[in-house]
Each structure stands twice: as structure tokens, then as C-alpha cells.
Scaffold this motif. Structure first.
Motif, PDB file in Angstrom:
ATOM      1  N   ILE A 486       0.746  -1.301   0.084  1.00 40.03           N
ATOM      2  CA  ILE A 486      -0.007  -0.028   0.119  1.00 40.03           C
ATOM      3  C   ILE A 486       0.991   1.416  -0.068  1.00 40.03           C
ATOM      4  CG2 ILE A 486      -1.698   1.343   1.412  1.00 40.03           C
ATOM      5  CD1 ILE A 486      -3.077  -1.354   2.463  1.00 40.03           C
ATOM      6  N   ILE A 487       1.902   1.212   0.846  1.00 39.80           N
ATOM      7  CA  ILE A 487       2.775   2.524   0.952  1.00 39.80           C
ATOM      8  C   ILE A 487       3.398   2.614  -0.305  1.00 39.80           C
ATOM      9  CG2 ILE A 487       4.739   3.479   2.078  1.00 39.80           C
ATOM     10  CD1 ILE A 487       3.705   1.959   4.663  1.00 39.80           C
ATOM     11  N   TYR A 518      -7.301   6.642  -0.327  1.00 42.12           N
ATOM     12  CA  TYR A 518      -8.294   5.804   1.065  1.00 42.12           C
ATOM     13  C   TYR A 518      -7.591   4.960   1.311  1.00 42.12           C
ATOM     14  CZ  TYR A 518     -12.657   3.292   2.083  1.00 42.12           C
ATOM     15  OH  TYR A 518     -13.484   2.582   3.003  1.00 42.12           O
ATOM     16  N   MET A 519      -6.792   3.845   0.641  1.00 43.76           N
ATOM     17  CA  MET A 519      -6.518   2.776   1.190  1.00 43.76           C
ATOM     18  C   MET A 519      -5.443   3.274   2.275  1.00 43.76           C
ATOM     19  SD  MET A 519      -7.915   0.030  -0.030  1.00 43.76           S
ATOM     20  CE  MET A 519      -6.724  -1.195   0.650  1.00 43.76           C
ATOM     21  N   LEU A 520      -4.581   4.115   2.153  1.00 43.37           N
ATOM     22  CA  LEU A 520      -3.682   4.870   3.225  1.00 43.37           C
ATOM     23  C   LEU A 520      -4.496   5.245   4.362  1.00 43.37           C
ATOM     24  CD1 LEU A 520      -0.661   5.050   3.572  1.00 43.37           C
ATOM     25  CD2 LEU A 520      -1.138   7.569   3.263  1.00 43.37           C
ATOM     26  N   TYR A 521      -5.789   6.051   4.170  1.00 47.46           N
ATOM     27  CA  TYR A 521      -6.506   6.242   5.078  1.00 47.46           C
ATOM     28  C   TYR A 521      -6.939   5.071   5.937  1.00 47.46           C
ATOM     29  CZ  TYR A 521     -11.056   7.388   7.687  1.00 47.46           C
ATOM     30  OH  TYR A 521     -12.125   7.250   8.441  1.00 47.46           O
ATOM     31  N   MET A 530      -8.363  -2.881   9.365  1.00 49.48           N
ATOM     32  CA  MET A 530      -7.060  -3.601   8.724  1.00 49.48           C
ATOM     33  C   MET A 530      -6.383  -4.542   9.492  1.00 49.48           C
ATOM     34  SD  MET A 530      -7.614  -1.964   5.715  1.00 49.48           S
ATOM     35  CE  MET A 530      -5.900  -2.403   5.045  1.00 49.48           C
ATOM     36  N   SER A 531      -6.497  -4.637  10.583  1.00 49.77           N
ATOM     37  CA  SER A 531      -5.593  -5.798  11.531  1.00 49.77           C
ATOM     38  C   SER A 531      -5.642  -6.905  10.964  1.00 49.77           C
ATOM     39  CB  SER A 531      -6.445  -5.600  12.790  1.00 49.77           C
ATOM     40  OG  SER A 531      -7.484  -5.863  13.176  1.00 49.77           O
ATOM     41  N   ALA A 532      -6.913  -7.327  10.130  1.00 50.85           N
ATOM     42  CA  ALA A 532      -7.181  -8.754   9.561  1.00 50.85           C
ATOM     43  C   ALA A 532      -6.148  -9.095   8.514  1.00 50.85           C
ATOM     44  CB  ALA A 532      -8.608  -9.239   9.210  1.00 50.85           C
ATOM     45  N   VAL A 533      -5.816  -7.990   7.541  1.00 52.78           N
ATOM     46  CA  VAL A 533      -4.930  -8.259   6.561  1.00 52.78           C
ATOM     47  C   VAL A 533      -3.753  -7.639   6.730  1.00 52.78           C
ATOM     48  CG1 VAL A 533      -7.249  -8.221   5.051  1.00 52.78           C
ATOM     49  CG2 VAL A 533      -6.126  -6.239   5.395  1.00 52.78           C
ATOM     50  N   ALA A 534      -3.396  -6.725   7.597  1.00 49.98           N
ATOM     51  CA  ALA A 534      -2.193  -6.113   7.757  1.00 49.98           C
ATOM     52  C   ALA A 534      -1.599  -5.957   9.103  1.00 49.98           C
ATOM     53  CB  ALA A 534      -2.308  -4.652   7.047  1.00 49.98           C
ATOM     54  N   TRP A 616      -4.909  -1.043  -7.240  1.00 51.53           N
ATOM     55  CA  TRP A 616      -5.708  -0.369  -6.286  1.00 51.53           C
ATOM     56  C   TRP A 616      -6.978  -1.142  -6.050  1.00 51.53           C
ATOM     57  CZ3 TRP A 616      -3.288   1.575  -2.512  1.00 51.53           C
ATOM     58  CH2 TRP A 616      -2.102   2.526  -2.788  1.00 51.53           C
ATOM     59  N   PHE A 617      -7.627  -1.587  -7.283  1.00 49.87           N
ATOM     60  CA  PHE A 617      -8.655  -2.308  -7.173  1.00 49.87           C
ATOM     61  C   PHE A 617      -8.399  -3.453  -6.358  1.00 49.87           C
ATOM     62  CE2 PHE A 617     -11.478  -5.932  -8.915  1.00 49.87           C
ATOM     63  CZ  PHE A 617     -12.569  -5.405  -8.320  1.00 49.87           C
ATOM     64  N   GLY A 618      -7.391  -4.400  -6.914  1.00 50.83           N
ATOM     65  CA  GLY A 618      -6.940  -5.594  -6.245  1.00 50.83           C
ATOM     66  C   GLY A 618      -7.016  -5.657  -4.919  1.00 50.83           C
ATOM     67  N   MET A 619      -6.257  -4.551  -4.422  1.00 51.17           N
ATOM     68  CA  MET A 619      -5.704  -4.436  -2.795  1.00 51.17           C
ATOM     69  C   MET A 619      -7.045  -4.051  -2.039  1.00 51.17           C
ATOM     70  SD  MET A 619      -2.265  -2.319  -2.784  1.00 51.17           S
ATOM     71  CE  MET A 619      -2.312  -1.175  -3.994  1.00 51.17           C
ATOM     72  N   LEU A 620      -7.969  -3.350  -2.849  1.00 50.81           N
ATOM     73  CA  LEU A 620      -9.451  -2.967  -2.252  1.00 50.81           C
ATOM     74  C   LEU A 620     -10.087  -4.110  -1.861  1.00 50.81           C
ATOM     75  CD1 LEU A 620     -11.190  -1.028  -0.979  1.00 50.81           C
ATOM     76  CD2 LEU A 620     -12.188  -0.630  -3.636  1.00 50.81           C
ATOM     77  N   GLN A 621     -10.388  -5.143  -3.183  1.00 56.96           N
ATOM     78  CA  GLN A 621     -11.167  -6.293  -3.087  1.00 56.96           C
ATOM     79  C   GLN A 621     -10.364  -7.237  -2.109  1.00 56.96           C
ATOM     80  OE1 GLN A 621     -10.515  -9.632  -4.524  1.00 56.96           O
ATOM     81  NE2 GLN A 621      -8.688  -8.887  -4.831  1.00 56.96           N
TER      82      GLN A 621
END
Length: 676
Positions: A486-487, A518-521, A530-534, A616-621
Motif C-alpha cells: 500500500i505504502i 483511501y487505502m492509506l486512510y 485493517m488488522s485482519a489483512v495487515a 488499487w482495485f486488487g488491494m481494495l477487493q
């Protein structure tokens, strides 16, 4: 709100004790007992309940003990006061009765909304297991969706039909709240339905569906819609009204004028609040869904109810506004613009940006509202107090950081300080909808669905973009490196968004920027989600390190112009600049990896935005389907997140896979027997 009312009432009592004369002391004590009964009424009055009940199953027992203690204390006060003065006994008992009913209703709602209770009731509810409403597909055919040819931006369904369909899906898909899964028949029906409707109608159905989930978990909907609740509500309203009548009959020459006014305000306020709650109940989505599901339309009563419900369709119909992209004002987007009173969620997407955080300013909004100047000025005037409060908080925050730095403490970003809100662009949702719809076409194969759930953004990239020099970028995502991805992608997106001159419209460029912020937010400001995936702790440390590096690099730039800064930094790490950025080996830092990713995308030309939007769509889904339903629904009380919409959209298209059940589970009865 309840605590404020309680403190205000106690303050009035204390003030009255200090200013009452001796000859009216007994009457004032009775009035104080009458006021104290309002504490129970207001503590149980609001129709919202705390979200902590979702994660803390011991909250409702503590609330129950508190309720018992408050009732006991109030009764003790009454027994001490009323033997000497009986003039206010009847009004006080009536208000006390209303308060007891309200707070008992609240305690019961906390119990019913706890996750252990919801999971148990969901597992044992046979109606959920067997529910397959094939009538929804038939109604779509009648409404003109039979051929599947339509404009994705069109909203063809009436609002009452949307509510009816959303309620049917809510009855099925609430299993995802407690991390269960649907049956084969339910999955197929949902896939066919969402394959037929337009993207905007799908958004409307999901928004109402999430609103039902919100009201079930964060309000007293489970209790106030029970048949006994209607009886208790009548008792409550009648008690307050009779208490007002009894108080008006009293001879009030012994009471202070201020006390009389306060008592009237409390009584009238209670009646008004109950009236508003009744109106909200009558015109709520639950009532609309009940009328649409349970009336046949043949009788006069059914016809009247359907017409009454249909009158709200015009008020709640979708509304849109046109917003211009900054600074390219010749490009505009249509955004959702529902009136605040009818809005079911925030209709915005939060944005957080490491470069803006380094510059200590809010991220630039993608669009600006194309409205009359007078409206904009009025909005700015109304928002001025909030801006001042934000500035004060910002100063305090900076002071704390300076103290921490002076004391030698290493800073970490627990929450990003500078956050903006972007409007919800219609075409962004259509982009996400079509991506999920495209992948769901191969969702009949369990291996494909499993890959969608577990794989990273490279699953959604066109094959022509997976060139040899980008193979390292599109690596597999897991919890250990998701935050790094993400970063890194966030830095690359920000660099290219600012250094590339955009001529004309480029949707994928704007969508990449919105999803990047949005993903950084989510990573920084929604750690519980986000603790479940990061690995959130490491993500915060990496973000803090990156932020510190950025501030070190831009400290010499006095203009604070983001475009100029990005161009300057990109030129310093270009092919001629070597592998060192500001004295830091960029191959070992998240910032350097971000610049490296930006450099590697230079050969893609305009296709870079296709690549980034797919990433970004891949990371969002990936985040949406791998985060548990419990985490998704906890943030509904804060206005809702785009992530929750994608979560339900993936579920509706059947893009869910659980190792223990596969794509669905057909034998809930056997599962229930095992639990027994």
C-alpha cells in the motif's frame, strides 16, 4: 447525549438546592425528585446504542447492573421525599415509569445486538437458511431488466422497490455479519440479480441493505419493532402526557418560576421526542419493507398503504450533482448528492496522503462543487467554527509531537492528522462494479473463487501489463507485506499524479488517486478494520519512517507546492541519480521502493494508470473479502466505508470462499444439529 442531559438535570437540582427558600423546601424537594426521574427517561431514550456492544459481550450485563442501581437509587429518593410532600407523586411516578420502560428497552437492545447473541440466532434461524426470494428476479423482468441492456448510470428502480429488495437480501446476507456463508440457491439467485441490474441500482440496494444492518446492530430496531414494544411506547407517551396534565393542575404559587419553566421544557421535550421517534418509525425502511412484503394490494387498506409508501419515492429518489476536477475544470463528474435528511450513509470517501501529511496540510480534494457562489459562501460560514476547532486540535497535536521529540520518543502515526473527504463519484462505483462483475463470470469454479479471495491485485491486471520489469511489483500479497504494498503503490501513484501533465479526461488516473488516498486512510486511521489483512503496528512504524524521510527531503522547499516537490524528488532518483535518495539507500526503505516503482512504470506511458487502477482495485477487493463481517459493520455507525460496499458487492456476486465450506454451505440443518 444522555450523559449531557443527566449532567444538566443534576446541575439544575444542585442550583435549586442552593437558591430555594425555607418555606418551599419540601415542594422543591418533590420537584427535584420529579426531575430526577427524567434521568432514566433520557438515559434510555435515544434510539441508538453503543457500538461497543458488538465487540464486548459483557457490556449489556454491566448496563443491566447500572440500570438496576439507578432504579433502586430513584426509588430510595422517592421514599425519602414523598412521605412529607405528596403533591408531585403521580406525575413523578408516571415519568419514572416511562424512564424504566425506555432504559429496559435499551438494555434489551444491547443484549440482542451482541455478536454472540446474533451468531446464535442466525445459526438457529431456519428462515435464513431456506430463504430464496426468486420473486426479485421476476420483478426485475417486469421493470425492464429482462434483456440486460441499460445505462450503468441509470436508476430505474423506485425507492420502495429498492427497499423491498434490500430487505430480502438483508434477510439472507446477514449471515456474513457473523462470518457465516450462504447456501448454493441463495448465491445463485444473488448473482443473477446483480448481473441484471445497473451499477447505480446495485449501489442503492447495497446502501439500504447496509442501513438495515446498521439499524439492527447500532440502534434499538430489534426491540422497538416488536409487537410488545408498540404497547410499551403507547404507555410511555401516555404517561408523559398525563404527567404534563397533572403538573398543570397543581397550584404552582409555591414554586419558583424558573423551576416551572424547566419542568415544562422537560415534559414538552419528552413528548416532542416521542413524536419524532414515532414519525421516524412510520416512515422508516422497515415499515416500507413490511408494507411491500405483506400487502397484496387487493384490499382498500393494502392499496392505501402502498400509495402512502410510494409517496416517499419522490422524496428519496436518487439525486446527483456535477463536480469539477481540479485543476482541470473542463472535466467534471457526476456525484451522489442525497439531501442530508434522507442520507443513509456519508456518501464520501476519506483521503489521507503521506505527502500532504509531510507538508502539514489536508490532501487536495479531487473535485469541487459546481454550485452558486452564495451557497458555497454560506457553507464556508457554517463550517468556520469547525475549522477553528480543527486548527486548535492541530496546534495541540503539534505541541505534543514536539514534546515527544524533545523527550526522545520515536513518533508513530496512530492516526493521520490531515484527512479530507472526496465526494462519491458515480463512475468510480461503476468502475468497481464492472470489475467485480467481470471476475464473477468465472465464479462457478471453486479454484477461481479461492484465487479471487486470496490473490493480490495482479489477478485483475491485463496480461499485457505483466511484463518482466514489473513482475517484482505485482508480487503476492499477504498480511506480512500488505502494508508495504500500500505504502509503495501510494508513493508511486502520488508521484505520477503530480508530475504528469493531464490533458483531457482520464478516469483511471482520478480513480487511482482516490483509491490510493483511501487505502492509506484505512491503513492509518482504521487499524481495527485493517488488522485482519495487515500488521498494523509495523505499518504505522513504516509510515512514520516514510513521513520522516519525506519531511527531511522537502524541508528546503519553501513553496510547499506538491507538484514541484514531486518533480524535484523524481528527478533526483531518476536513471542519472543513482540508487541514493537524500543520503538514504532507497532500495531498503518504503519511500525508496515507492520511487523505484514509479521509475519502473515510466515505460508504460499512458497505460500506467490502467496498471495502477488495477493494482488499487486488487488491494481494495483483497481487503474487503478477507476482513471479517464484524469489523465491517462496526464502522457503519461512523458513516460507512466504501470498503463495506465492496465487501457486500463481492458477496452478492458470489466471490466468497471459505476453506471449511467452499463457495457456499448447503446443509445448515446438519450444522445446527452439531451445535446442539
Amino acid at each position: 447525549m444522555a450523559d449531557s442531559v443527566a449532567a444538566f438535570t443534576v446541575g439544575l437540582i444542585s442550583h435549586n438546592q442552593g437558591n430555594s427558600s425555607a418555606h418551599v423546601a419540601e415542594v422543591d424537594e418533590g420537584l427535584q425528585a420529579f426531575w430526577s426521574s427524567f434521568l432514566l427517561l433520557h438515559l434510555g431514550g435515544p434510539d441508538t446504542i453503543t457500538a461497543f456492544s458488538l465487540e464486548d459481550s459483557s457490556l449489556w450485563p454491566r448496563h443491566l447492573l447500572s440500570f438496576v442501581f439507578q432504579v433502586y437509587t430513584a426509588i430510595y429518593v422517592f421514599l425519602r421525599i414523598f412521605p412529607n410532600n405528596k403533591s408531585l407523586v403521580i406525575p413523578t411516578i408516571l415519568v419514572f415509569l416511562a424512564g424504566v420502560i425506555k432504559i429496559a428497552e435499551r438494555t434489551l437492545a444491547l443484549y440482542l445486538s451482541s455478536f454472540p447473541r446474533i451468531r446464535e440466532s442466525t445459526l438457529l434461524d431456519k428462515e435464513i437458511r431456506m430463504a430464496v426470494d426468486s420473486q426479485l428476479l421476476e420483478e426485475l423482468n417486469v421493470l425492464g431488466y429482462e434483456h440486460g441492456s441499460f445505462d450503468e448510470e441509470s436508476a430505474k428502480l423506485d425507492e420502495s422497490i429498492v427497499v423491498k429488495h434490500a430487505y430480502s437480501f438483508f434477510q439472507i446476507f446477514r449471515v456474513f455479519i457473523v462470518d457465516l456463508i450462504f447456501t448454493k440457491q441463495q448465491r445463485e439467485m444473488s448473482r443473477k440479480y446483480f448481473a441484471k441490474v445497473s451499477a447505480m441500482d446495485a449501489l442503492r440496494v447495497i446502501s439500504v441493505e447496509l442501513d438495515f444492518i446498521y439499524e439492527k446492530l447500532h440502534t434499538k430496531a430489534l426491540t422497538i419493532r416488536h409487537k410488545w414494544s408498540y404497547i410499551f411506547r403507547i404507555i410511555t407517551c401516555t404517561s408523559i402526557a398525563v404527567a404534563l396534565g397533572e403538573f398543570n393542575r397543581l397550584k404552582k404559587y409555591q414554586l419558583l418560576e424558573l423551576d416551572v419553566k424547566i419542568t415544562h421544557i422537560l415534559l414538552f421535550g419528552g413528548i416532542i421526542l416521542d413524536g419524532i421517534a414515532l414519525l421516524m418509525l412510520v416512515f422508516s425502511d422497515w415499515t416500507v419493507a413490511g408494507v411491500k412484503h405483506n400487502t397484496t394490494g387487493f384490499s382498500k387498506l393494502d392499496s392505501f398503504l402502498n400509495k402512502l409508501v410510494s409517496t416517499t419515492d419522490y422524496l428519496r429518489k436518487p439525486r446527483y450533482a456535477t463536480w469539477e476536477v481540479e485543476p482541470n475544470t473542463n472535466v467534471s463528474y457526476k456525484v451522489i448528492d442525497t439531501p442530508l435528511i434522507f442520507r443513509r450513509w456519508s456518501e464520501s470517501i476519506s483521503a489521507c496522503n503521506l505527502f500532504s501529511e509531510a507538508l502539514r496540510k489536508n490532501p487536495r480534494k479531487i473535485c469541487k462543487c459546481n454550485q452558486f457562489r452564495g451557497i458555497v459562501v454560506f457553507k464556508n460560514i457554517c463550517s468556520f467554527p469547525f475549522q477553528m476547532v480543527g486548527k486548535i486540535i492541530s496546534c495541540v497535536y503539534e505541541a505534543v509531537r514536539m514534546v515527544d521529540r524533545f523527550c526522545g520518543k520515536r513518533s508513530m502515526i496512530a492516526n493521520a492528522q490531515y484527512v479530507s473527504k472526496n465526494p462519491f463519484i458515480n463512475k468510480l462505483w461503476i468502475f468497481l462494479f464492472n470489475k467485480v462483475k467481470e471476475k464473477s463470470r468465472n465464479a462457478d469454479i471453486p479454484e477461481t473463487v479461492s484465487q479471487i479471495v486470496k490473490a493480490s491485485g495482479n489477478v485483475f491486471l491485463p496480461a499485457r501489463l505483466l511484463t518482466s520489469n514489473l513482475s517484482e511489483i505485482s508480487e503476492h500479497i499477504n498480511k506480512a507485506n500488505f502494508h508495504i504494498h500500500i505504502i509503495r503503490a501510494h508513493i508511486a501513484t502520488e508521484i505520477w499524479y503530480n508530475i504528469e501533465i493531464c490533458i483531457g479526461r482520464n478516469d483511471e488516473r482520478e480513480f487511482s488517486k482516490i483509491l490510493s488516498d483511501y487505502m492509506l486512510y484505512l491503513l492509518l486511521n482504521q487499524p481495527n478494520v485493517m488488522s485482519a489483512v495487515a500488521t498494523v503496528g509495523i505499518a504505522q512504524k513504516k509510515s512514520a519512517d516514510t513521513l520522516r524521510e519525506l519531511r527531511h527531503l522537502i524541508v528546503s522547499d519553501e513553496t510547499k507546492d506538491l507538484e514541484r516537490i514531486c518533480k524535484k524528488l523524481y528527478n533526483r532518483v531518476g536513471p542519472r541519480a543513482g540508487a541514493v535518495l537524500g543520503g538514504i539507500n532507497h532500495s531498503e526503505s518504503a519511500l525508496g521502493k515507492g520511487f523505484d516503482m514509479a521509475l519502473r512504470m515510466e515505460d508504460l506511458g499512458k497505460m500506467k494508470w490502467n496498471f495502477l487502477s488495477g493494482q488499487w482495485f486488487g488491494m481494495l477487493q483483497y481487503a474487503a473479502v478477507n476482513i471479517k463481517g464484524e469489523a465491517h459493520v462496526q464502522v457503519l455507525s461512523k458513516g460507512g466505508e466504501l470498503l463495506a460496499f465492496v465487501w457486500l458487492l463481492m458477496a452478492h456476486f458470489g466471490c466468497f470462499y471459505k476453506p471449511e465450506w467452499g463457495m457456499y454451505y448447503e446443509f445448515w440443518d446438519e450444522w445446527g444439529k452439531l451445535l446442539d
